[in-house]
Enzyme design. Structure first.
Site, short mmCIF file in Angstrom:
data_model
loop_
_atom_site.label_atom_id
_atom_site.label_comp_id
_atom_site.label_asym_id
_atom_site.label_seq_id
_atom_site.Cartn_x
_atom_site.Cartn_y
_atom_site.Cartn_z
N ASP B 394 63.23 43.10 59.59
CA ASP B 394 64.14 44.28 58.59
C ASP B 394 65.09 44.94 59.62
O ASP B 394 64.69 44.93 60.87
CB ASP B 394 63.17 45.09 58.11
CG ASP B 394 63.87 46.35 57.32
OD1 ASP B 394 64.98 46.01 56.54
OD2 ASP B 394 63.47 47.37 57.63
N ASP B 582 59.22 47.99 57.92
CA ASP B 582 58.89 49.41 57.88
C ASP B 582 59.05 49.96 56.48
O ASP B 582 58.20 50.97 56.22
CB ASP B 582 59.42 50.42 58.94
CG ASP B 582 60.85 50.62 58.45
OD1 ASP B 582 61.54 49.61 58.00
OD2 ASP B 582 61.29 51.73 58.66
N ASP B 586 60.13 46.66 52.05
CA ASP B 586 59.57 45.59 52.94
C ASP B 586 58.28 44.91 52.66
O ASP B 586 57.52 43.85 53.00
CB ASP B 586 59.65 45.83 54.51
CG ASP B 586 61.01 46.04 54.85
OD1 ASP B 586 62.07 45.41 54.43
OD2 ASP B 586 61.24 47.05 55.86
#
Lengths: 238, 692
Positions: B394, B582, B586
């Site tokens: 991410d 995080d 996600d």
């Protein structure tokens, strides 16, 4: 049987250490609701039986291993090497009693395993729980046990190994019984003094073992004189 | 969402039951009641009291403890028996010792063996020849031979072998289960972040409080500064800065005006908004994420562990060899000898160390990882990490810090940077806006004096104004200070400043990259891994961030379910993907990936669903962990080799009909000792190098 008594005597000399380390378990077992004197005695007996079982098992194991090494005609040097390793293990035990050698602290996985097993038992106190607590206690890393295992491996016999470690268990009983009866840990200052004396004694025995190991080659190095693979302490950590 | 999950064969393949202790999916029969992935979990679940009463938990612990006590005594006495005389298989004269051993061993077999026997027999019945089957075959064969020897008053005893296998395997399973932390349910916590009530605005303009369950599509709700938006919708009136930090990790708030979309669970920072509901309740983005996480967890396809794959190949060979031994010796020496030698093959085939080969390696590795500030929740994560060739990452909050930083001061002509910053900071020191805090902190860091402000006023969604040093100043959007809208920001936010209608310049704020992001991803690439950035951010911002980085591919503008789709597609290709992220957005991808990795700063949900949490935010820990994982798998492989090595030699002896109990004992001790010592090497695996 001589193995047993010699090991017991040496451990007794060093048992100031036991009163500190294993003493915590003894105090924990002695705690709890008030109960009859006989019941309490039974609990402490179970604790010692559990610990002695672990010790004897480890001793027999060391003996079988030693036999496999020393007994092999192809490895005539094995006895000499084992005796020297034993001297080192004894020396390390002596140094750690003198406080000159710091512990590695054991592995985290092992510590959490011990805590997970003994924690619920000490709080719920089911019937017979001291037996299992004793079993775990017998697997704790301990310099005196390492020294005993060294002797067991050098003896090259499972029977003698088991007896020697039973002797270690026996030798620690008076100190632990004192803890159980007084219901408290022996003052740290006393333990430090006694441990120093025992450390000097173990160093002397280590020197003797080394001398005998060098002098006699692979023939067994006498009852007090041990040998162990450095494996044994490492094994102990698991 | 349903299509996203169904698209992947791996995810839709099975609704696997979850282990009652660790919550991992279990390969096996779904059925009524709790199932466990291993007997260690079953044991730990009962001991740690999950579900069962306290009495029962300690009862089970006592059972295992007493079993271990008996088993150790059996082994000790057996060793003594061997050393007493050279020929352990000759009746020792002391028949009572042999009986005593049997009397001690039988309850130990029942106490320690029950979980394995139950599972192993079920596996054998299913013709699934895994590790449990091998253990059951070995233990039962050893026991059968020993019982016959005791009854007949002659012949070898293999009780110590049976006890050794049970003892070590129980220890290994317990170590495994103890390493698996029980997941706490942050999904429930996420639901609690949603407001319970919404301020419904009726057609006549009257406002009243309603429970959010009562919201319908088309309803209009009022959201005041500081409140959480209760549903997905579109702004119809008002302007405000809205932060999505909770969901995406994006620290820079976005300005929302009439016509802009807003999501449930995002927070209105400064203005009053009238929002028309487009999706409510179970249809909102946040509810969809919760559902995706739940489904992705249940659908995570477990990798068959190394030890089971070895066993699956080994057991049929063992069975064939045993059968051949029975047939051969029956022809040579009659059915009695044939059966005994066949059983000998089975009993020596099961390595005692089989149960500890992998757990000891992963326990040592878990300890080492913890020393480096990496918390690994389950030992089997190492195996999956080691086999992974692809890492998805991410961007926002993971590769970036997740806090806005002042990245540029661009004063107009004749203005010094400090002058610009001091004026902006003086104004912003009265604002609660997240960007304002950054500006003030930056000014203080430069030791600038912040002058007093008179007549301060905040204009929601636009900026702040007031008199600084006798001049009428404004700080905020370009439009607010009377400047033309600036060029594409590419991930940056601007604070424009004007005094008495004159342009003073602008401040550039950016979610800065973590300093460790580039070295970490470069290290992963150097390890030969594929690295792909999955971002919910705009393509331009992602491209600007990566800036032509060699080897790193990217996909931008992804919804949470689209991140999960990428993961699912990777699994369907037979890959073992690792996801690093995080945010709450996600979480589905973290749960669906073979290994989910998150940061200490991650959201609660991300930390809960991830297998690995990196403390301190140093991303270089990830490539380090991948290296440790490969070392762990290597160690486990070598451990298994040693575990099986002695027993394969023993099998050759057993086929020839000359197996001696001492051989069994030595195979047991030697292989276990080697496994223990070899696993210790991982405890000395070099820690990552510290440094900027």
């Amino acid at each position: 049987m001589e193995d047993l008594w010699v090991a017991a005597a040496l451990t007794f000399a060093g048992s100031a250490h036991c009163a500190g380390m294993c003493g915590a378990f003894v105090v924990a077992v002695a705690a709890g609701p008030p109960r009859q004197r006989l019941v309490r005695a039974g609990e402490h007996a179970l604790l010692q039986i559990g610990k002695a079982s672990s010790y004897a098992f480890l001793g027999a194991l060391a003996g079988v291993l030693g036999a496999a090494l020393v007994g092999s005609p192809a490895l005539t040097w094995a006895g000499r090497v084992l005796a020297l390793l034993a001297a080192l293990a004894l020396g390390a035990a002596g140094l750690s009693l003198l406080g000159l050698r710091s512990s590695t602290g054991g592995s985290g996985g092992l510590a959490s395993l011990y805590a997970r097993v003994t924690g619920p038992l000490l709080s719920a106190r089911p019937t017979g729980f001291p037996l299992v607590v004793g079993l775990v206690m017998g697997l704790l890393p301990c310099p005196l046990v390492y020294a005993g295992l060294a002797a067991a491996a050098a003896s090259g016999s499972a029977a003698r190994g088991a007896l020697m470690l039973a002797g270690v268990a026996l030798g620690s009983i008076p100190a632990l019984a004192l803890v159980a009866v007084s219901g408290a840990l022996v003052p740290a200052a006393w333990r430090r003094g006694l441990a120093r004396a025992a450390g000097v004694l173990l160093l002397a025995v280590a020197a003797l073992t080394a001398a005998r190991g060098l002098g006699r080659g692979h023939s067994h190095a006498g009852h007090t004189a041990p040998a162990a693979g450095s494996e044994m302490p490492a094994h102990h950590h698991h | 969402l349903a299509t996203a999950v169904a698209a992947s064969p791996a995810l839709s393949a099975a609704r696997l039951p979850l282990c009652g202790h660790c919550g991992l999916p279990v390969l096996g029969q779904p059925g009524g009641g709790l199932v466990y992935c291993c007997s260690g979990c079953a044991l730990a679940h009962r001991i740690t009291g999950g579900g069962a009463g306290h009495g029962q938990a300690t009862g089970l612990l006592m059972a295992v403890g007493v079993g271990a006590f008996l088993a150790m005594n059996v082994m000790m006495l057996s060793f003594v028996l061997y050393s007493g005389r050279g020929e352990a298989d000759r009746p020792a004269g002391e028949a009572w010792v042999r009986w005593a051993l049997l009397v001690l061993a039988t309850p130990a077999l029942l106490l320690l063996g029950a979980p394995f026997l139950e599972r192993g027999l079920r596996r054998l019945a299913q013709r699934s020849l895994d590790t449990d089957a091998l253990i059951v075959l070995g233990v039962l064969a050893a026991f059968a031979i020993s019982v016959r020897s005791v009854l007949a008053g002659e012949g070898p005893l293999y009780l110590d072998t049976a006890m050794g296998i049970l003892l070590f395997v129980t220890l290994g399973r317990y170590l495994e289960a103890a390493a698996r932390a029980r997941a706490t349910d942050a999904l429930a916590g996420l639901a609690s972040r949603m407001p319970r009530q919404a301020r419904l605005v009726a057609a006549d303009g009257l406002e009243r409080e309603v429970a959010i369950e009562e919201l319908r599509v088309g309803d209009r709700v009022r959201v005041l500064p500081g409140e959480t938006i209760p549903a997905d919708g579109v702004v119809v009136q008002g302007e405000a800065a809205v932060t999505q930090a909770e969901i995406t990790g994006e620290p820079l708030p976005v300005e929302r005006r009439p016509g802009d979309a807003v999501s449930a669970c995002t927070v209105d920072l400064d203005g009053s908004l009238l929002v028309e509901v487009r999706r409510a309740g179970a249809d909102t983005t946040i509810a969809r994420i919760v559902r995706l996480v739940t489904e992705a967890r249940a659908g995570r396809y477990p990798l068959m562990p190394l030890v089971d794959r070895v066993s699956a190949a080994f057991v049929p060979v063992v069975l064939l060899l045993a059968a051949a031994t029975v047939v051969g010796w029956t022809i040579l020496a009659g059915p009695g000898v044939g059966l005994m030698n066949g059983l000998c093959v089975l009993l020596i085939a099961c390595p005692c160390a089989i149960g500890i080969a992998t757990p000891l390696a992963s326990t040592a590795a878990t300890g080492r990882a913890a020393a480096a500030g990496v918390l690994v929740r389950s030992g089997d994560a190492f195996e999956r990490l080691a086999r992974s060739r692809r890492v998805f990452v991410d961007k926002t909050g993971t590769l970036t810090r997740g806090v806005p930083e002042l990245s540029g001061v661009e004063p107009a002509e004749g203005i010094s940077p400090d002058e610009l910053l001091a004026c902006a900071a003086a104004l912003e020191s009265h604002s609660e806006h997240p960007l304002a805090r950054t500006v003030v902190a930056a000014a203080r860091a430069r030791g600038l004096e912040l002058g007093p402000v008179e007549g301060f006023r905040a204009v929601p969604g636009r900026g702040v104004e007031g008199r600084v040093g006798g001049r009428s100043c404004r700080a905020g959007s370009a439009a607010f200070v009377g400047r033309a809208e600036s060029e594409d920001s590419a991930g940056a936010s601007f604070v424009h400043l004007a005094a008495d209608g004159h342009d003073l310049g602008r401040l550039v704020l950016r979610d800065a990259p973590r300093p460790t992001a580039r070295p970490a991803l470069d290290a992963l690439l150097a390890q030969g891994l594929q690295v792909e950035v999955l971002s919910g951010d705009r393509p331009g911002a992602v491209a600007a961030f990566l800036g032509g980085w060699e080897g790193v591919s990217s996909a931008a503008g992804l919804l949470p379910e689209q991140k999960l789709e990428r993961i699912a597609a990777s699994i369907a290709r037979g890959e073992v993907p690792v996801m690093l992220g995080d945010g709450i957005n996600d979480a589905p991808a973290l749960s669906g990936a073979s290994v989910g990795v998150t940061l200490e700063s991650g959201t609660d949900l991300a930390r809960e669903v991830a297998d690995v949490t990196v403390l301190g935010g140093d991303l270089r820990r990830l490539p380090w962990l991948m290296g440790l994982a490969r070392a762990t798998l290597r160690t486990a492989r070598i451990n298994l080799f040693w575990a099986f090595f002695y027993n394969v030699v023993g099998m050759a002896v057993a086929v020839s009909g000359h197996l001696h109990p001492l051989m069994g004992a030595l195979a047991m001790i030697a292989s276990s000792l080697l496994v223990v010592l070899h696993s210790q090497r991982l405890a000395r695996y070099p820690l990552p190098v510290e440094g900027p």
